[in-house]
Design a protein around this motif. Structure first.
Motif, PDB file in Angstrom:
ATOM      1  N   LEU A 131      50.150  38.915  38.756  1.00 27.24           N
ATOM      2  CA  LEU A 131      51.280  38.225  38.141  1.00 27.24           C
ATOM      3  C   LEU A 131      51.369  36.794  38.641  1.00 27.24           C
ATOM      4  CD1 LEU A 131      53.988  41.038  38.322  1.00 27.24           C
ATOM      5  CD2 LEU A 131      52.497  40.445  36.404  1.00 27.24           C
ATOM      6  N   HIS A 132      51.325  35.872  37.698  1.00 29.76           N
ATOM      7  CA  HIS A 132      51.483  34.444  37.985  1.00 29.76           C
ATOM      8  C   HIS A 132      52.935  34.086  37.707  1.00 29.76           C
ATOM      9  CE1 HIS A 132      51.003  30.119  37.817  1.00 29.76           C
ATOM     10  NE2 HIS A 132      49.714  30.214  38.086  1.00 29.76           N
ATOM     11  N   HIS A 133      53.602  33.424  38.648  1.00 29.02           N
ATOM     12  CA  HIS A 133      55.016  33.115  38.422  1.00 29.02           C
ATOM     13  C   HIS A 133      55.169  32.274  37.157  1.00 29.02           C
ATOM     14  CE1 HIS A 133      54.297  29.080  40.060  1.00 29.02           C
ATOM     15  NE2 HIS A 133      53.669  29.671  41.058  1.00 29.02           N
ATOM     16  N   ALA A 134      56.278  32.451  36.482  1.00 30.83           N
ATOM     17  CA  ALA A 134      56.473  31.865  35.150  1.00 30.83           C
ATOM     18  C   ALA A 134      56.648  30.358  35.164  1.00 30.83           C
ATOM     19  CB  ALA A 134      57.683  32.509  34.477  1.00 30.83           C
ATOM     20  N   GLU A 185      43.043  30.931  40.139  1.00 24.63           N
ATOM     21  CA  GLU A 185      44.466  31.200  39.926  1.00 24.63           C
ATOM     22  C   GLU A 185      44.874  32.514  40.603  1.00 24.63           C
ATOM     23  OE1 GLU A 185      46.893  29.276  36.991  1.00 24.63           O
ATOM     24  OE2 GLU A 185      46.116  28.434  38.861  1.00 24.63           O
ATOM     25  N   ILE A 186      44.007  33.507  40.514  1.00 23.58           N
ATOM     26  CA  ILE A 186      44.284  34.793  41.168  1.00 23.58           C
ATOM     27  C   ILE A 186      44.308  34.623  42.685  1.00 23.58           C
ATOM     28  CG2 ILE A 186      43.348  37.100  41.610  1.00 23.58           C
ATOM     29  CD1 ILE A 186      42.347  37.095  38.688  1.00 23.58           C
ATOM     30  N   TYR A 187      43.356  33.854  43.217  1.00 24.64           N
ATOM     31  CA  TYR A 187      43.353  33.573  44.658  1.00 24.64           C
ATOM     32  C   TYR A 187      44.680  32.952  45.088  1.00 24.64           C
ATOM     33  CZ  TYR A 187      38.247  34.257  44.884  1.00 24.64           C
ATOM     34  OH  TYR A 187      36.984  34.775  44.842  1.00 24.64           O
ATOM     35  N   LEU A 188      45.134  31.966  44.321  1.00 23.95           N
ATOM     36  CA  LEU A 188      46.380  31.279  44.668  1.00 23.95           C
ATOM     37  C   LEU A 188      47.568  32.238  44.658  1.00 23.95           C
ATOM     38  CD1 LEU A 188      45.986  27.898  42.736  1.00 23.95           C
ATOM     39  CD2 LEU A 188      45.953  28.237  45.215  1.00 23.95           C
ATOM     40  N   MET A 189      47.602  33.141  43.672  1.00 27.01           N
ATOM     41  CA  MET A 189      48.706  34.095  43.609  1.00 27.01           C
ATOM     42  C   MET A 189      48.673  35.062  44.792  1.00 27.01           C
ATOM     43  SD  MET A 189      50.643  33.220  41.216  1.00 27.01           S
ATOM     44  CE  MET A 189      50.157  31.547  41.704  1.00 27.01           C
ATOM     45  N   LYS A 190      47.474  35.459  45.206  1.00 32.59           N
ATOM     46  CA  LYS A 190      47.363  36.338  46.372  1.00 32.59           C
ATOM     47  C   LYS A 190      47.859  35.632  47.631  1.00 32.59           C
ATOM     48  CE  LYS A 190      43.661  39.507  45.036  1.00 32.59           C
ATOM     49  NZ  LYS A 190      42.328  40.053  45.409  1.00 32.59           N
ATOM     50  N   ILE A 191      47.466  34.372  47.776  1.00 33.23           N
ATOM     51  CA  ILE A 191      47.905  33.594  48.937  1.00 33.23           C
ATOM     52  C   ILE A 191      49.416  33.403  48.911  1.00 33.23           C
ATOM     53  CG2 ILE A 191      47.792  31.316  50.024  1.00 33.23           C
ATOM     54  CD1 ILE A 191      44.854  31.188  49.027  1.00 33.23           C
ATOM     55  N   SER A 196      54.614  33.343  50.926  1.00 29.28           N
ATOM     56  CA  SER A 196      55.520  32.712  49.970  1.00 29.28           C
ATOM     57  C   SER A 196      56.529  31.772  50.622  1.00 29.28           C
ATOM     58  CB  SER A 196      56.250  33.779  49.156  1.00 29.28           C
ATOM     59  OG  SER A 196      56.937  34.665  50.019  1.00 29.28           O
ATOM     60  N   SER A 197      57.182  32.199  51.698  1.00 31.71           N
ATOM     61  CA  SER A 197      58.212  31.355  52.320  1.00 31.71           C
ATOM     62  C   SER A 197      57.610  30.101  52.941  1.00 31.71           C
ATOM     63  CB  SER A 197      58.976  32.155  53.376  1.00 31.71           C
ATOM     64  OG  SER A 197      58.088  32.646  54.368  1.00 31.71           O
ATOM     65  N   GLU A 198      56.455  30.244  53.569  1.00 34.69           N
ATOM     66  CA  GLU A 198      55.808  29.089  54.194  1.00 34.69           C
ATOM     67  C   GLU A 198      55.315  28.100  53.142  1.00 34.69           C
ATOM     68  OE1 GLU A 198      54.475  26.924  57.583  1.00 34.69           O
ATOM     69  OE2 GLU A 198      55.931  28.515  57.235  1.00 34.69           O
ATOM     70  N   ILE A 199      54.761  28.605  52.050  1.00 32.48           N
ATOM     71  CA  ILE A 199      54.280  27.731  50.973  1.00 32.48           C
ATOM     72  C   ILE A 199      55.438  26.986  50.335  1.00 32.48           C
ATOM     73  CG2 ILE A 199      53.308  27.755  48.630  1.00 32.48           C
ATOM     74  CD1 ILE A 199      51.393  29.939  49.594  1.00 32.48           C
ATOM     75  N   GLU A 200      56.547  27.680  50.102  1.00 33.39           N
ATOM     76  CA  GLU A 200      57.711  27.029  49.498  1.00 33.39           C
ATOM     77  C   GLU A 200      58.258  25.935  50.408  1.00 33.39           C
ATOM     78  OE1 GLU A 200      62.162  28.274  47.906  1.00 33.39           O
ATOM     79  OE2 GLU A 200      60.499  29.706  47.743  1.00 33.39           O
ATOM     80  N   ARG A 201      58.252  26.179  51.715  1.00 29.81           N
ATOM     81  CA  ARG A 201      58.744  25.176  52.665  1.00 29.81           C
ATOM     82  C   ARG A 201      57.852  23.937  52.668  1.00 29.81           C
ATOM     83  NH1 ARG A 201      57.791  23.458  57.709  1.00 29.81           N
ATOM     84  NH2 ARG A 201      56.073  24.935  58.019  1.00 29.81           N
ATOM     85  N   LEU A 202      56.535  24.155  52.610  1.00 30.92           N
ATOM     86  CA  LEU A 202      55.596  23.044  52.705  1.00 30.92           C
ATOM     87  C   LEU A 202      55.417  22.297  51.386  1.00 30.92           C
ATOM     88  CD1 LEU A 202      52.823  24.710  54.898  1.00 30.92           C
ATOM     89  CD2 LEU A 202      54.398  22.901  55.601  1.00 30.92           C
ATOM     90  N   PHE A 203      55.383  23.053  50.275  1.00 37.66           N
ATOM     91  CA  PHE A 203      54.980  22.444  49.004  1.00 37.66           C
ATOM     92  C   PHE A 203      56.057  22.478  47.925  1.00 37.66           C
ATOM     93  CE2 PHE A 203      50.961  24.398  50.735  1.00 37.66           C
ATOM     94  CZ  PHE A 203      50.498  23.223  51.307  1.00 37.66           C
ATOM     95  N   GLY A 204      57.194  23.138  48.189  1.00 32.89           N
ATOM     96  CA  GLY A 204      58.243  23.238  47.187  1.00 32.89           C
ATOM     97  C   GLY A 204      58.166  24.543  46.420  1.00 32.89           C
TER      98      GLY A 204
END
Length: 214
Positions: A131-134, A185-191, A196-204
Motif C-alpha cells: 500500500l502506497h499512501h494516497a 516504490e515498494i522499497y520506499l513503502m517498506k522503509i 514512519s515517525s523518523e521519516i516524517e520528522r526528517l522529511f515531512g
C-alpha cells in the motif's frame, strides 16, 4: 452444363444417380451449409494463426504504441493479463483495479506471481500487495493517477488517468525502467512502514522537505 454439375458433385452439393439417363439430386441444404461451415472455419482458423504469428513477429520491432481512451487501455491490460505465463507487476489506483481484479485473481489461482503496488486504499485477499499512501505527488499536485502493468518482464503498459493516455512496449530498456520504478516504490513503502515517525520528522508528512529541495 455437365462441367458445372461435376463441380457441384465434387463439392458435395449434388449427388448423381445413374439410372439410364443420369439424374442429379441436391443434398439437403442443412447438410450443405454444415459442410461449408466446417470448411470455412478451418480456413479462417488457419489464416488467423498465420496472421497472429506475423503480428507477433512484427511487434518485436515496435518500440512504442500509443493508446487513447480508458476503454482501449483497460482492454489492452486485460489482453496482456490473459496471455501472462509467469508474473505480473502492477501499480494502480482503485478505479483501475475494479475492472482487472477478476483477471488478476484468476492468474493468482493458476500459480502466477502477482505483485501489486496500490495507491490509496485497496482490499484484496490474494497476491503480494503493498500500500502506497494516497499522497502520491502526481495525484496530490495534479490529480493524476499512474497505471503501470508489466507482464512476464517482457511487456509494459503505462498510462495516466483521468486523461486516459497510455503507451505499450516490449522494449527491454523501457520494461526494465518501469519495473525498477515500481520496485523502488515498494522499497520506499517498506522503509516508511518501519521508520514512519523518523521519516516524517526528517522529511515531512508527505516528504515535502525532500521535494522542495530538488
Amino acid at each position: 452444363m455437365y462441367s458445372v454439375l461435376n463441380s457441384l458433385i465434387k463439392k458435395g452439393f449434388v449427388v448423381s444417380v445413374d439410372s439410364g439417363p443420369s439424374r442429379y439430386y441436391p443434398h439437403p441444404p442443412a447438410e450443405v451449409f454444415s459442410q461449408l461451415s466446417v470448411h470455412y472455419r478451418k480456413i479462417l482458423g488457419d489464416l488467423a494463426r498465420k496472421l497472429q504469428k506475423i503480428y507477433r513477429e512484427q511487434q518485436e520491432d515496435v518500440f512504442v504504441w500509443n493508446l487513447h481512451g480508458r476503454r482501449a487501455i483497460i482492454n489492452k491490460a486485460k489482453r496482456m493479463l490473459s496471455e501472462a505465463q509467469q508474473s505480473v507487476i502492477l501499480a494502480l489506483w482503485h478505479k483501475e483495479w475494479r475492472p482487472l481484479v477478476n483477471s488478476l485473481k484468476h492468474l493468482h489461482e493458476k500459480g502466477l506471481k502477482v505483485v501489486i503496488l496500490a495507491y490509496g486504499a485497496l482490499k484484496t485477499d490474494f497476491g503480494e500487495i503493498y500500500l502506497h499512501h494516497a499522497s502520491d505527488p502526481s495525484y496530490r499536485e495534479g490529480g493524476i493517477r499512474k497505471f503501470i502493468l508489466i507482464v512476464d518482464r517482457q511487456e509494459l503498459l503505462f498510462a495516466t488517468f483521468p486523461k486516459a493516455l497510455g503507451l505499450w512496449s516490449r522494449d527491454v530498456d523501457a520494461v526494465k525502467f518501469f519495473r525498477d520504478f515500481v520496485i523502488h516504490e515498494i522499497y520506499l513503502m517498506k522503509i516508511k512502514n518501519c521508520l514512519s515517525s523518523e521519516i516524517e520528522r526528517l522529511f515531512g508528512k508527505n516528504w515535502e522537505k525532500i521535494r522542495l529541495t530538488i
